[in-house]
Write a protein that holds these residues in place. Structure first.
Motif, short mmCIF file in Angstrom:
data_model
loop_
_atom_site.label_atom_id
_atom_site.label_comp_id
_atom_site.label_asym_id
_atom_site.label_seq_id
_atom_site.Cartn_x
_atom_site.Cartn_y
_atom_site.Cartn_z
N SER A 40 32.90 31.56 42.16
CA SER A 40 33.40 30.50 41.32
C SER A 40 34.19 29.51 42.17
CB SER A 40 34.22 31.07 40.18
OG SER A 40 35.37 31.69 40.64
N ARG A 41 34.41 28.36 41.63
CA ARG A 41 35.02 27.30 42.41
C ARG A 41 36.48 27.08 42.04
NH1 ARG A 41 31.50 22.24 40.54
NH2 ARG A 41 33.22 21.00 41.27
N CYS A 42 37.21 26.56 42.96
CA CYS A 42 38.64 26.32 42.79
C CYS A 42 38.87 25.03 42.00
CB CYS A 42 39.31 26.24 44.16
SG CYS A 42 41.06 25.89 44.10
N ARG A 43 39.45 25.16 40.83
CA ARG A 43 39.72 23.98 40.00
C ARG A 43 40.84 23.15 40.61
NH1 ARG A 43 39.47 26.60 33.98
NH2 ARG A 43 37.28 27.19 34.08
N GLN A 44 41.79 23.83 41.23
CA GLN A 44 42.89 23.08 41.84
C GLN A 44 42.39 22.22 42.99
OE1 GLN A 44 45.53 26.25 42.89
NE2 GLN A 44 46.69 26.10 40.95
N TYR A 45 41.39 22.73 43.74
CA TYR A 45 40.83 21.94 44.83
C TYR A 45 40.14 20.70 44.28
CZ TYR A 45 38.02 20.65 48.89
OH TYR A 45 37.45 19.95 49.92
N ASP A 46 39.44 20.87 43.13
CA ASP A 46 38.78 19.72 42.50
C ASP A 46 39.79 18.66 42.10
OD1 ASP A 46 36.33 20.92 42.83
OD2 ASP A 46 36.20 21.67 40.77
N ASP A 47 41.00 19.10 41.74
CA ASP A 47 42.07 18.17 41.35
C ASP A 47 42.91 17.74 42.55
OD1 ASP A 47 41.24 18.45 38.75
OD2 ASP A 47 42.68 20.06 38.31
N SER A 48 42.53 18.14 43.74
CA SER A 48 43.26 17.86 44.99
C SER A 48 44.68 18.40 44.96
CB SER A 48 43.31 16.35 45.25
OG SER A 48 42.00 15.84 45.33
N SER A 49 44.85 19.59 44.36
CA SER A 49 46.20 20.16 44.30
C SER A 49 46.25 21.61 44.78
CB SER A 49 46.74 20.06 42.87
OG SER A 49 45.93 20.82 41.99
N CYS A 50 45.20 22.10 45.44
CA CYS A 50 45.21 23.48 45.93
C CYS A 50 45.99 23.53 47.24
CB CYS A 50 43.79 24.00 46.15
SG CYS A 50 43.73 25.71 46.72
N ASP A 51 47.09 24.31 47.24
CA ASP A 51 47.91 24.40 48.44
C ASP A 51 47.65 25.67 49.24
OD1 ASP A 51 48.93 26.02 46.51
OD2 ASP A 51 51.02 25.40 46.75
N TYR A 92 43.26 30.21 52.62
CA TYR A 92 43.62 31.50 52.03
C TYR A 92 43.27 31.58 50.54
CZ TYR A 92 46.11 32.10 56.37
OH TYR A 92 46.42 32.20 57.69
N CYS A 93 42.67 30.55 50.01
CA CYS A 93 42.27 30.52 48.60
C CYS A 93 41.07 31.44 48.40
CB CYS A 93 41.92 29.09 48.18
SG CYS A 93 41.54 28.94 46.42
N ASN A 94 41.07 32.17 47.30
CA ASN A 94 39.97 33.11 47.01
C ASN A 94 38.78 32.45 46.33
OD1 ASN A 94 41.33 35.34 48.05
ND2 ASN A 94 42.44 35.63 46.14
N PHE A 95 38.85 31.16 46.06
CA PHE A 95 37.77 30.46 45.38
C PHE A 95 37.11 29.47 46.33
CE2 PHE A 95 40.79 31.79 42.17
CZ PHE A 95 39.96 32.43 41.26
N MET A 96 35.90 29.06 45.96
CA MET A 96 35.15 28.15 46.82
C MET A 96 35.71 26.73 46.73
SD MET A 96 31.14 29.14 46.45
CE MET A 96 31.07 28.78 44.71
N HIS A 97 35.81 26.11 47.89
CA HIS A 97 36.17 24.70 47.96
C HIS A 97 34.90 23.94 48.31
CE1 HIS A 97 40.75 25.36 48.83
NE2 HIS A 97 40.34 25.94 47.72
#
Length: 93
Positions: free
Chosen positions: A1-12, A16-21
């Motif tokens: 699954s994909r990182c929603r925070q990355y889609d919003d440009s807010s994944c910090d 080390y994120c467990n979701f796809m960017h």
């Protein structure tokens, strides 16, 4: 699954994120990659053409059925079911 925070440009979390960017590529770049692949491996293009012809013929068969009245469609489907049952009996013997 994909990182929603990355889609919003807010994944910090970054790496080390467990979701796809997912990173998107331009349509022009994607087309050039496909062109390069088909140039290097022409057998893929042949398979693609054969597959599209096959699906088109199936679509035309189904669209022909749509031209019939409801009663005619039921009759045709019943005929198909009978043929299917006969084939099933024959295969089981």
């Amino acid at each position: 699954s994909r990182c929603r925070q990355y889609d919003d440009s807010s994944c910090d979390r970054g790496g080390y994120c467990n979701f796809m960017h997912l990173k998107y590529i331009s349509r022009k770049f994607k087309e050039s990659l496909f062109d390069q692949m088909f140039d290097e491996h022409p057998e893929y293009k042949k398979k693609k053409v054969q597959r599209s012809r096959r699906s088109r013929s199936r679509d035309s068969e189904n669209s022909d059925l749509a031209d019939f009245s409801s009663r005619e469609r039921k009759r045709i489907i019943s005929k198909w079911n009978k043929l299917f049952e006969e084939k099933k009996k024959y295969d089981s013997e």
